[in-house]
Design an enzyme around this catalytic site. Sequence first.
Site, PDB file in Angstrom:
ATOM      1  N   HIS A  39      34.113  11.918  38.953  1.00 11.49           N
ATOM      2  CA  HIS A  39      33.078  11.557  37.978  1.00 11.49           C
ATOM      3  C   HIS A  39      31.712  11.616  38.656  1.00 11.49           C
ATOM      4  O   HIS A  39      31.270  10.633  39.246  1.00 11.49           O
ATOM      5  CB  HIS A  39      33.318  10.143  37.439  1.00 11.49           C
ATOM      6  CG  HIS A  39      34.628   9.964  36.749  1.00 11.49           C
ATOM      7  ND1 HIS A  39      35.822   9.909  37.433  1.00 11.49           N
ATOM      8  CD2 HIS A  39      34.938   9.821  35.440  1.00 11.49           C
ATOM      9  CE1 HIS A  39      36.813   9.736  36.566  1.00 11.49           C
ATOM     10  NE2 HIS A  39      36.302   9.682  35.359  1.00 11.49           N
ATOM     11  N   HIS A 270      30.376  13.315  32.725  1.00  9.05           N
ATOM     12  CA  HIS A 270      31.094  12.075  32.996  1.00  9.05           C
ATOM     13  C   HIS A 270      32.291  12.271  33.913  1.00  9.05           C
ATOM     14  O   HIS A 270      32.313  11.743  35.027  1.00  9.05           O
ATOM     15  CB  HIS A 270      31.545  11.439  31.676  1.00  9.05           C
ATOM     16  CG  HIS A 270      32.096  10.058  31.823  1.00  9.05           C
ATOM     17  ND1 HIS A 270      33.280   9.778  32.475  1.00  9.05           N
ATOM     18  CD2 HIS A 270      31.627   8.859  31.413  1.00  9.05           C
ATOM     19  CE1 HIS A 270      33.503   8.491  32.461  1.00  9.05           C
ATOM     20  NE2 HIS A 270      32.515   7.900  31.813  1.00  9.05           N
ATOM     21  N   GLU A 417      42.958 -15.844  29.296  1.00 13.30           N
ATOM     22  CA  GLU A 417      43.988 -15.646  30.322  1.00 13.30           C
ATOM     23  C   GLU A 417      43.661 -14.479  31.257  1.00 13.30           C
ATOM     24  O   GLU A 417      43.886 -14.560  32.473  1.00 13.30           O
ATOM     25  CB  GLU A 417      45.353 -15.397  29.668  1.00 13.30           C
ATOM     26  CG  GLU A 417      45.890 -16.549  28.852  1.00 13.30           C
ATOM     27  CD  GLU A 417      45.454 -16.504  27.401  1.00 13.30           C
ATOM     28  OE1 GLU A 417      45.961 -17.318  26.610  1.00 13.30           O
ATOM     29  OE2 GLU A 417      44.608 -15.643  27.057  1.00 13.30           O
ATOM     30  N   HIS A 479      55.953 -17.407  20.909  1.00 14.09           N
ATOM     31  CA  HIS A 479      55.659 -18.124  22.145  1.00 14.09           C
ATOM     32  C   HIS A 479      56.834 -18.127  23.123  1.00 14.09           C
ATOM     33  O   HIS A 479      56.702 -18.657  24.230  1.00 14.09           O
ATOM     34  CB  HIS A 479      55.262 -19.573  21.833  1.00 14.09           C
ATOM     35  CG  HIS A 479      53.872 -19.721  21.313  1.00 14.09           C
ATOM     36  ND1 HIS A 479      53.411 -19.019  20.219  1.00 14.09           N
ATOM     37  CD2 HIS A 479      52.828 -20.484  21.742  1.00 14.09           C
ATOM     38  CE1 HIS A 479      52.145 -19.348  19.991  1.00 14.09           C
ATOM     39  NE2 HIS A 479      51.771 -20.236  20.894  1.00 14.09           N
TER      40      HIS A 479
END
Length: 669
Positions: A39, A270, A417, A479
């Site tokens: 890149h 890019h 998280e 869960h």
Amino acid sequence: MISDPFIASKEKLAPENFALANCIRALSIDAVNAANSGHPGAPMGMADAATVLFRNHLKFDASQPNWPDRDRFVLSNGHASMMLYSLLHLTGYEDMTIEEIRNFRQWGSKTAGHPEYGHAQGVETTTGPLGQGIATAVGMAMSERLLAEEFPGLVDHNTYVMLGDGCLQEGIGQEAISLAGHLGLGKLIVLYDDNDITIDGPTSISFSENIPGRFEACGWHVQSCDGHDANAIDAALSAAKAVTDKPSMIAMKTVIGFGSPNRAGTAGAHGAPLGAEEGEAAKQALGWTAEPFEIPSDLAQDWRAIGAKGQTARMDWETALSEHPQANDFIRRQATHLPQAYETALSDARAALFAEPAKVATRKASQMALEALAGSLPELVGGSADLTGSNLTRVPAVDSQFTREKPGRYIGYGVREFAMSAAMNGMALHRGFIPYGGTFLVFSDYARNAIRLSALMGIGTIYVMTHDSIGLGEDGPTHQPVEHMASLRVIPGLQVFRPCDAMETLECWDIAIRSRTTPSLMALSRQGVPQLRTEAGDENLTAKGAYVLRHYGEGRDVTLIATGTEVMLAVEAAEKLHADGLSVAVVSMPCWELFDAQPQTYRDDVLGTAPRIAIEAASKFGWTRYVASEDDVIGMDGFGASAPAERLYEEFGITSDAIIARARTLCGK
């Protein structure tokens, strides 16, 4: 001579900085072309800002890359790696030779496609998965603040981050920005490469929010400037460093592929080499006349001087360290050595459990272990993703809350998280702390890529994952983790623990605390279990990964292998089978990875040659490495359900009766 009017106008703003930045651009063009992969656009666009940062602001000494009070530099948009490698080579990092630049992205080189921690000095963290760089940097900034509070006069440095649109589009980027703003991390400074381009084309096809406004809304100090105006960048960095009560973001408007006549400002700059023709055209447009991979001697000398400018500050710091009353503890923690008091605390905790066996959930056993050990470990820093009362990660020694007013040893990560996990990686990389953080095991999916980077980098982050099976009950299948143990166990270099009782849980914590080059993940139960290890001894049997917990009768007709709460079921089944005349061994296997690392003779002795049955309230996938077929696994074939734990175990056939029935079939009885 520069003929392009736009480029010439930028060069006139700060000609010396422009010439130095062109060294980065030229090396990036050459290396990506030689590799035919990479890149080039981002390094070309960010070169001016990177030069200002390293030249005027970054506190570092290239001859001592690991100086503890250096500023940290994180390239969050890791695809721009050739910019970082160019900077390390130009400033004189010993291991970043011109041969490494020439071998960009080749086998055995230090110059991987994305920066890899441990490959080369000066690479502070592995970046590649976008957004994790900024989140990891948040952890580094938290560490700096904690250490500055604990060791006054020894710690005072900034954490700088370069990032692009991709880091801000990834959800973890927003998690990290929000957390940093909430905590008021004033020594975290972000340089945003605002070039309006991603791989698919203009950012307008997918991205239209007000980025400075977004940062402001999260409590950041925000500035904007021309990313090719060295004077403006320098002023913005000076202003950012003066702000101490909030993190800073500088939005730099840049041109991706700056200098490329035909690809600048387009997605074509890019993720693909410019090629020989366009690369040469870009160099001509920039006024660069040196041969490929060559840096004019005057510019090379200036860059080496930049790399050496921090030597005086580093030597002054070393003098301050030698005279500091806390020097020994600071050095110990930087070296990741444990204090002698820890060994005493561990021994006392073992003795207490043998004296009074505990019947508790392993999440509670984890809290008990922390209560016993944390007081001897000032480097232990905890937290939870808004589940403290469920994860039981807060104990008296790790109780002071980290706030914007005062840093503490317990961090409220909020419902973040992924950012929590990446920030803990940053704390581990920074050194000085052993970070642990909690959530439910099912939410390891949110954190998984950061867990993977812990293992890839070889750092000792500790993940406390509770509610480890269908045994959590009424919250239901959303869960209840089923496939998670299997998916985590396939991550190379990750220690996945599922202890069966309070003693194994204590031993898991001991292993995790000592494992500074290996991450650990603990899968802990909501439901209570009896302490099955009651015979006193000093050996950490969990460190073997698996061991014979019970042996009923002479010889062995069948072996029952189990983890976690199901070890208790295996013991119950074994007792009944032995009453029926069978000889049975019960093997507790808290950690596959540690068991697989044992000598073959030990593994053979533990597993034996008799038929084997595995028991785990999770997916059966993977257990056939230890048993003959999935028919010999008492586990889950699908998702769980919402009901009390006892009913779920009965309905899904994870019972001692099911174990007994399979054992009788295998033994022909």
